[in-house]
Design a protein around this motif. Structure first.
Motif, PDB file in Angstrom:
ATOM      1  N   TYR A  85       0.053  -1.906  -8.972  1.00 36.44           N
ATOM      2  CA  TYR A  85       1.285  -1.588  -8.238  1.00 36.44           C
ATOM      3  C   TYR A  85       1.081  -1.823  -6.740  1.00 36.44           C
ATOM      4  O   TYR A  85       1.897  -2.460  -6.073  1.00 36.44           O
ATOM      5  CB  TYR A  85       1.675  -0.130  -8.520  1.00 36.44           C
ATOM      6  N   GLN A  89       2.811  -4.474  -4.149  1.00 32.07           N
ATOM      7  CA  GLN A  89       3.528  -4.035  -2.938  1.00 32.07           C
ATOM      8  C   GLN A  89       2.999  -4.745  -1.698  1.00 32.07           C
ATOM      9  O   GLN A  89       3.754  -5.199  -0.853  1.00 32.07           O
ATOM     10  CB  GLN A  89       3.335  -2.526  -2.726  1.00 32.07           C
ATOM     11  N   GLU A  92       3.924  -8.338  -1.559  1.00 33.87           N
ATOM     12  CA  GLU A  92       5.315  -8.501  -1.097  1.00 33.87           C
ATOM     13  C   GLU A  92       5.425  -8.365   0.407  1.00 33.87           C
ATOM     14  O   GLU A  92       6.265  -8.978   1.041  1.00 33.87           O
ATOM     15  CB  GLU A  92       6.225  -7.472  -1.766  1.00 33.87           C
ATOM     16  N   ARG A  93       4.553  -7.564   0.996  1.00 34.17           N
ATOM     17  CA  ARG A  93       4.553  -7.451   2.462  1.00 34.17           C
ATOM     18  C   ARG A  93       3.982  -8.705   3.117  1.00 34.17           C
ATOM     19  O   ARG A  93       4.116  -8.893   4.309  1.00 34.17           O
ATOM     20  CB  ARG A  93       3.655  -6.287   2.917  1.00 34.17           C
ATOM     21  N   ASP A 221       6.920   2.340   5.186  1.00 27.03           N
ATOM     22  CA  ASP A 221       8.042   2.366   4.239  1.00 27.03           C
ATOM     23  C   ASP A 221       9.141   3.336   4.644  1.00 27.03           C
ATOM     24  O   ASP A 221      10.188   3.379   4.017  1.00 27.03           O
ATOM     25  CB  ASP A 221       7.537   2.761   2.842  1.00 27.03           C
ATOM     26  N   THR A 250       5.566   9.348   1.409  1.00 27.88           N
ATOM     27  CA  THR A 250       6.572   8.879   0.462  1.00 27.88           C
ATOM     28  C   THR A 250       6.483   9.609  -0.885  1.00 27.88           C
ATOM     29  O   THR A 250       7.442   9.637  -1.638  1.00 27.88           O
ATOM     30  CB  THR A 250       6.400   7.369   0.199  1.00 27.88           C
ATOM     31  N   CYS A 290       4.229   5.557 -10.375  1.00 30.52           N
ATOM     32  CA  CYS A 290       4.693   4.375  -9.633  1.00 30.52           C
ATOM     33  C   CYS A 290       5.182   3.298 -10.591  1.00 30.52           C
ATOM     34  O   CYS A 290       6.213   2.672 -10.362  1.00 30.52           O
ATOM     35  CB  CYS A 290       3.571   3.807  -8.765  1.00 30.52           C
ATOM     36  N   GLY A 293       8.632   3.241 -11.852  1.00 29.49           N
ATOM     37  CA  GLY A 293       9.686   2.815 -10.922  1.00 29.49           C
ATOM     38  C   GLY A 293      10.282   3.956 -10.120  1.00 29.49           C
ATOM     39  O   GLY A 293      11.158   3.743  -9.269  1.00 29.49           O
ATOM     40  N   LEU A 295       9.058   5.944  -7.751  1.00 35.47           N
ATOM     41  CA  LEU A 295       8.823   5.969  -6.303  1.00 35.47           C
ATOM     42  C   LEU A 295       9.778   4.995  -5.603  1.00 35.47           C
ATOM     43  O   LEU A 295      10.443   5.350  -4.622  1.00 35.47           O
ATOM     44  CB  LEU A 295       7.364   5.611  -5.982  1.00 35.47           C
ATOM     45  N   ASP A 296       9.851   3.782  -6.124  1.00 37.26           N
ATOM     46  CA  ASP A 296      10.745   2.788  -5.518  1.00 37.26           C
ATOM     47  C   ASP A 296      12.193   3.276  -5.555  1.00 37.26           C
ATOM     48  O   ASP A 296      12.943   3.090  -4.606  1.00 37.26           O
ATOM     49  CB  ASP A 296      10.633   1.442  -6.248  1.00 37.26           C
ATOM     50  N   ASP A 297      12.562   3.899  -6.676  1.00 32.89           N
ATOM     51  CA  ASP A 297      13.941   4.392  -6.797  1.00 32.89           C
ATOM     52  C   ASP A 297      14.224   5.506  -5.797  1.00 32.89           C
ATOM     53  O   ASP A 297      15.350   5.646  -5.320  1.00 32.89           O
ATOM     54  CB  ASP A 297      14.204   4.946  -8.215  1.00 32.89           C
ATOM     55  N   LEU A 299      12.849   5.973  -2.786  1.00 34.68           N
ATOM     56  CA  LEU A 299      12.674   5.680  -1.356  1.00 34.68           C
ATOM     57  C   LEU A 299      13.978   5.687  -0.557  1.00 34.68           C
ATOM     58  O   LEU A 299      14.010   6.267   0.540  1.00 34.68           O
ATOM     59  CB  LEU A 299      11.931   4.348  -1.169  1.00 34.68           C
TER      60      LEU A 299
END
Ligand SMILES: Cc1ncc(COP(=O)(O)O)c(C=O)c1O
Length: 324
Positions: A85, A89, A92-93, A221, A250, A290, A293, A295-297, A299
């Motif tokens: 995960y 992430q 993607e950064r 984030d 987070t 994580c 999904g 955590l992403d949801d 944020l």
């Protein structure tokens, strides 16, 4: 024995640690007595945002699916899920995993301590922003280094002041600093973000004066109005940047989970010195959480909650402490 005398073991402490034990790095942050006071002296996340039930479900799921393996040295598959995960992430950064690798740590502070262990000798110099995250100054001091500070304005570290300091140091024949520690995104405590131009200039200086950059992305984030410019670690091919991240703001600081990304050989070096390993069971259930999904949801709602708090604080400051 009088109070001034130290015990035999105290005598054997390292000089920086002896100097530090009488000073609390956090000062009197617990001293605010009024119940409804919000202490701004330390970055305590809002506990209402801790995902208690989601984490409890992940703990149950990991134990049900992996049993003893989850509790054994090494742990099971869900531990790997966390790593995957995080790699995704960071990719993607913009982090290049052909040249870089990731180390999971027990929080960002542990990541930074690990970097210090790998790099710092007593008498080395490091650069920090003034002001900076006070909790980390004690970590640096433990290594007996000279700490040189560079002020911050609304665009983050004033890198031209750093340039002037570096020039003077070179003229004096001083060694280059080992690294510059910066919190480029939503800086603690000023809230400022290092502009793209200054990021480029800082990297130029790192090249010219031969030092590393330790980039603390603990708040990356948690953008409130707009995302920060790209991480310093993605703006150069020079392999001079180590980037640190944290789940403290987070997810929850109590999980003590963070990570670093670094050029491969440097990641290996940090792994070598990170004695004792990490909390593999925590890695497993945080990995499960994580990967689900959640955590992403969550944020966007976390950002919204802090945006509302920020706006409320500014309104109250305008109302109660108007600028003259
Ligand atoms: C800039 C910065 N880095 C790191 C941390 C601590 O992170 P962790 O709890 O993961 O060690 C904080 C906490 O306030 C912080 O403000």
């Amino acid at each position: 024995m009088s109070e001034a005398e130290s015990t035999p073991l105290e005598e054997k402490l390292t000089a920086p640690v002896r100097a530090a034990i009488d000073e609390s790095a956090y000062g009197s942050w617990r001293s605010i007595a009024t119940e409804d006071a919000v202490s701004l002296s330390f970055g305590f996340p809002d506990p209402d945002l801790f995902p208690q039930s989601g984490l409890a479900e992940s703990v149950d799921a990991v134990l049900a699916e992996e049993g003893d393996e989850a509790l054994q040295y090494g742990a099971g598959e869900y531990r790997e899920e966390l790593r995957s995960y995080l790699v995704e992430q960071e990719r993607e950064r913009g982090i290049d995993f052909d040249t870089h690798d990731l180390l999971v740590t027990n929080g960002a502070t542990h990541a930074i301590d690990t970097v210090c262990r790998a790099f710092l000798d007593p008498g080395d110099t490091i650069i920090v922003e003034a002001p900076t995250f006070m909790g980390i100054l004690g970590v640096f001091r433990n290594f007996g280094v000279d700490i040189v500070s560079v002020p911050v304005d609304e665009d983050g570290m004033i890198v031209e002041q750093l340039a002037a300091k570096l020039r003077h140091r070179r003229e004096r024949g001083a060694e280059p600093p080992t690294f510059a520690y910066t919190i480029p995104d939503f800086h603690n405590p000023t809230g400022t973000t290092l502009s793209r131009e200054r990021r480029e200039r800082l990297l130029e200086l790192a090249e010219e004066y031969d030092f590393g950059v330790l980039e603390d992305g603990a708040y990356s984030d948690l953008w409130l109005d707009a995302e920060a410019p790209p991480p310093l670690a993605t703006m150069t091919d020079s392999e001079r940047v180590i980037r640190v991240g944290s789940f403290a703001k987070t997810l929850a600081p109590g999980v003590r989970m963070g990570w670093l990304t670094a050029p491969k050989r440097i990641q290996e070096a940090t792994e070598t010195v990170a004695a004792g390993g990490t909390n593999t069971f925590t890695e497993s259930f945080v990995g499960h959480y994580c990967e689900s999904g959640q955590l992403d949801d969550n944020l966007p709602a976390i950002r919204e909650a802090y945006r509302a708090k920020r706006d409320h604080m500014l309104d109250e400051l305008r109302r109660t402490c108007p600028l003259r």
